[in-house]
Design a protein around this motif. Sequence first.
Motif, mmCIF file in Angstrom:
data_model
loop_
_atom_site.group_PDB
_atom_site.id
_atom_site.type_symbol
_atom_site.label_atom_id
_atom_site.label_comp_id
_atom_site.label_asym_id
_atom_site.label_seq_id
_atom_site.Cartn_x
_atom_site.Cartn_y
_atom_site.Cartn_z
ATOM 1 N N GLY A 19 34.602 33.214 45.874
ATOM 2 C CA GLY A 19 33.864 34.031 46.835
ATOM 3 C C GLY A 19 32.466 34.347 46.327
ATOM 4 O O GLY A 19 31.488 34.338 47.071
ATOM 5 N N ASN A 20 32.389 34.615 45.029
ATOM 6 C CA ASN A 20 31.136 34.979 44.400
ATOM 7 C C ASN A 20 30.111 33.846 44.489
ATOM 8 O O ASN A 20 28.973 34.040 44.912
ATOM 9 C CB ASN A 20 31.422 35.290 42.930
ATOM 10 N N VAL A 21 30.545 32.660 44.100
ATOM 11 C CA VAL A 21 29.633 31.518 44.109
ATOM 12 C C VAL A 21 29.302 31.134 45.551
ATOM 13 O O VAL A 21 28.145 30.851 45.888
ATOM 14 C CB VAL A 21 30.243 30.331 43.342
ATOM 15 N N GLY A 22 30.306 31.155 46.403
ATOM 16 C CA GLY A 22 30.090 30.826 47.813
ATOM 17 C C GLY A 22 29.074 31.764 48.434
ATOM 18 O O GLY A 22 28.103 31.342 49.062
ATOM 19 N N ALA A 23 29.284 33.053 48.211
ATOM 20 C CA ALA A 23 28.392 34.040 48.797
ATOM 21 C C ALA A 23 27.004 33.955 48.168
ATOM 22 O O ALA A 23 25.991 34.174 48.829
ATOM 23 C CB ALA A 23 28.970 35.442 48.626
ATOM 24 N N PRO A 43 32.193 40.065 45.463
ATOM 25 C CA PRO A 43 33.133 39.972 46.571
ATOM 26 C C PRO A 43 34.413 40.763 46.321
ATOM 27 O O PRO A 43 34.876 40.854 45.194
ATOM 28 C CB PRO A 43 33.445 38.481 46.628
ATOM 29 N N LYS A 44 34.907 41.316 47.398
ATOM 30 C CA LYS A 44 36.209 41.971 47.326
ATOM 31 C C LYS A 44 37.252 40.961 47.765
ATOM 32 O O LYS A 44 37.084 40.306 48.800
ATOM 33 C CB LYS A 44 36.259 43.166 48.274
ATOM 34 N N VAL A 45 38.283 40.832 46.976
ATOM 35 C CA VAL A 45 39.402 39.990 47.381
ATOM 36 C C VAL A 45 40.607 40.897 47.470
ATOM 37 O O VAL A 45 40.955 41.568 46.510
ATOM 38 C CB VAL A 45 39.659 38.882 46.352
ATOM 39 N N ALA A 46 41.203 40.958 48.610
ATOM 40 C CA ALA A 46 42.318 41.885 48.751
ATOM 41 C C ALA A 46 43.294 41.411 49.806
ATOM 42 O O ALA A 46 42.928 40.733 50.761
ATOM 43 C CB ALA A 46 41.795 43.267 49.124
ATOM 44 N N LEU A 47 44.530 41.765 49.561
ATOM 45 C CA LEU A 47 45.558 41.607 50.580
ATOM 46 C C LEU A 47 45.649 42.939 51.295
ATOM 47 O O LEU A 47 45.934 43.950 50.667
ATOM 48 C CB LEU A 47 46.897 41.320 49.919
ATOM 49 N N VAL A 48 45.355 42.936 52.559
ATOM 50 C CA VAL A 48 45.402 44.210 53.267
ATOM 51 C C VAL A 48 46.294 44.086 54.493
ATOM 52 O O VAL A 48 46.361 43.025 55.119
ATOM 53 C CB VAL A 48 43.990 44.673 53.703
ATOM 54 N N TYR A 125 28.413 28.378 51.902
ATOM 55 C CA TYR A 125 29.638 28.953 51.344
ATOM 56 C C TYR A 125 30.671 27.858 51.085
ATOM 57 O O TYR A 125 31.271 27.775 50.015
ATOM 58 C CB TYR A 125 30.185 29.975 52.341
ATOM 59 N N LEU A 126 30.853 27.007 52.067
ATOM 60 C CA LEU A 126 31.905 25.989 51.950
ATOM 61 C C LEU A 126 31.540 24.918 50.925
ATOM 62 O O LEU A 126 32.422 24.304 50.321
ATOM 63 C CB LEU A 126 32.206 25.373 53.320
ATOM 64 N N ASN A 127 30.251 24.702 50.711
ATOM 65 C CA ASN A 127 29.829 23.792 49.647
ATOM 66 C C ASN A 127 30.310 24.281 48.293
ATOM 67 O O ASN A 127 30.828 23.515 47.477
ATOM 68 C CB ASN A 127 28.299 23.690 49.599
ATOM 69 N N ALA A 128 30.117 25.564 48.060
ATOM 70 C CA ALA A 128 30.563 26.150 46.800
ATOM 71 C C ALA A 128 32.083 26.065 46.704
ATOM 72 O O ALA A 128 32.651 25.789 45.645
ATOM 73 C CB ALA A 128 30.118 27.602 46.720
ATOM 74 N N PHE A 129 32.718 26.296 47.809
ATOM 75 C CA PHE A 129 34.170 26.229 47.871
ATOM 76 C C PHE A 129 34.656 24.847 47.443
ATOM 77 O O PHE A 129 35.606 24.702 46.677
ATOM 78 C CB PHE A 129 34.601 26.529 49.309
ATOM 79 N N LEU A 168 44.781 38.011 53.620
ATOM 80 C CA LEU A 168 43.990 37.846 52.407
ATOM 81 C C LEU A 168 42.547 37.750 52.854
ATOM 82 O O LEU A 168 42.174 36.869 53.614
ATOM 83 C CB LEU A 168 44.370 36.590 51.633
ATOM 84 N N VAL A 169 41.753 38.688 52.390
ATOM 85 C CA VAL A 169 40.380 38.774 52.850
ATOM 86 C C VAL A 169 39.448 38.599 51.666
ATOM 87 O O VAL A 169 39.590 39.269 50.654
ATOM 88 C CB VAL A 169 40.139 40.157 53.502
ATOM 89 N N ILE A 170 38.548 37.631 51.764
ATOM 90 C CA ILE A 170 37.494 37.489 50.769
ATOM 91 C C ILE A 170 36.222 37.941 51.456
ATOM 92 O O ILE A 170 35.746 37.301 52.395
ATOM 93 C CB ILE A 170 37.373 36.029 50.275
ATOM 94 N N GLU A 171 35.708 39.068 51.010
ATOM 95 C CA GLU A 171 34.649 39.736 51.751
ATOM 96 C C GLU A 171 33.423 39.955 50.867
ATOM 97 O O GLU A 171 33.547 40.378 49.726
ATOM 98 C CB GLU A 171 35.159 41.103 52.237
ATOM 99 N N THR A 172 32.264 39.637 51.384
ATOM 100 C CA THR A 172 31.017 39.902 50.664
ATOM 101 C C THR A 172 30.057 40.644 51.576
ATOM 102 O O THR A 172 29.967 40.343 52.767
ATOM 103 C CB THR A 172 30.328 38.585 50.259
#
Lengths: 204, 161
Positions: A19-23, A43-48, A125-129, A168-172
């Motif tokens: 998430g960090n590199v993507g963002a 980035p916050k990564v969390a299961l909510v 983002y998806l390139n980094a992914f 699962l949310v990857i949020e920036t």
Amino acid sequence: MTDELNLSANQLDALREIGNVGAGNSATALSQVINRRIDMNVPKVALVPLEVVPDLVGGPDAVVVGIFLRVYGKAPSNILFLLPQKSAFYLVDTLMGKPHGETNSLDFMDESALMEIGNILSGAYLNAFFTFTKITMLPSIPALAMDMAGALLNVVLAQLGQMGDQALVIETEFLSEDDGINGQFFLVPDPGSLETIIKAVGVE
Amino acid sequence: MADLIRVGMADYKVGSAPSTIISYGLGSCIGISLYDPQTKVGGLLHIMLPDSTQARPTDNPAKFADTGLPLMLRDVLAQGAVKTRLVAKIAGGAQMFAFQNATDIMRVGSRNAEAAKKILKELGIKLIAEDTGGTYGRTVSIDLNDGVYKVKTIDKGEKTI
């Protein structure tokens, strides 16, 4: 399928790093387009629980502009870029070279410009992914709507709701140097995609 | 005394006058209200999906029309509503993003609306008003003093059904 509840700390860290590199890529791309420095948080990564997700974006009835892209490939996902209404107008002014405060509704051109921003952010983002996971992911054409945050999130949440009760949310969060623009970028993998991503990352 | 009871996504609340039950920011979701005008007992259910049999087993039956409605019905009856007097209203079921090739899940709004109507019929509850479809979000509330169901939108104003 990997039980979403049982992600290890290392796996969550790996997702956070993606998430960090993507963002980071996305923030750079955005700052080049608007010619302003863009900061982002870790980035916050969390299961909510699904019903909590609207609270992450200022409550279900907050008015936001949402740019939604479906992501195709081995790990189908959804991307949602949410901007508070004021931020979206400010971004349009910036993109269109208008004085700030001029835009107070979105016409066809404005929407098109914002969708292009969604394209640019998602592509970066998806390139980094891909760099991390070697999973090729292709975004759909963006769709845009301005409405209540809860209503816009329904699109993503209904999909997840068929498979489980958590997301699962990857949020920036992005923030421009003059504070005029802030936005939240969400990558929400489909439930079945999580296992693919975790495997590709190769972290136990 | 007239308190506002908030219902989250995939949840329901029941109560009686003078309370109002409200749910914010529905897109493809549907807000289904039940109301007994005589005892002024009612409830509001906020469903996300039409059919629990097409999904993984869940701990949360209020997520689906087919499992959520019977639960809310049970609870409004327990609070003194009488089934033959109950009336239902529904709102929501929008398609928020316009896609050219809308998949099933994109059309979940209209499927939710159909399911809500079907389940109400099966339970023998009369549907007396609806405001479904469209491409915009809704905040919905039911005033248990009079059963007035309010639908608020960002661009299309506010109406009662």
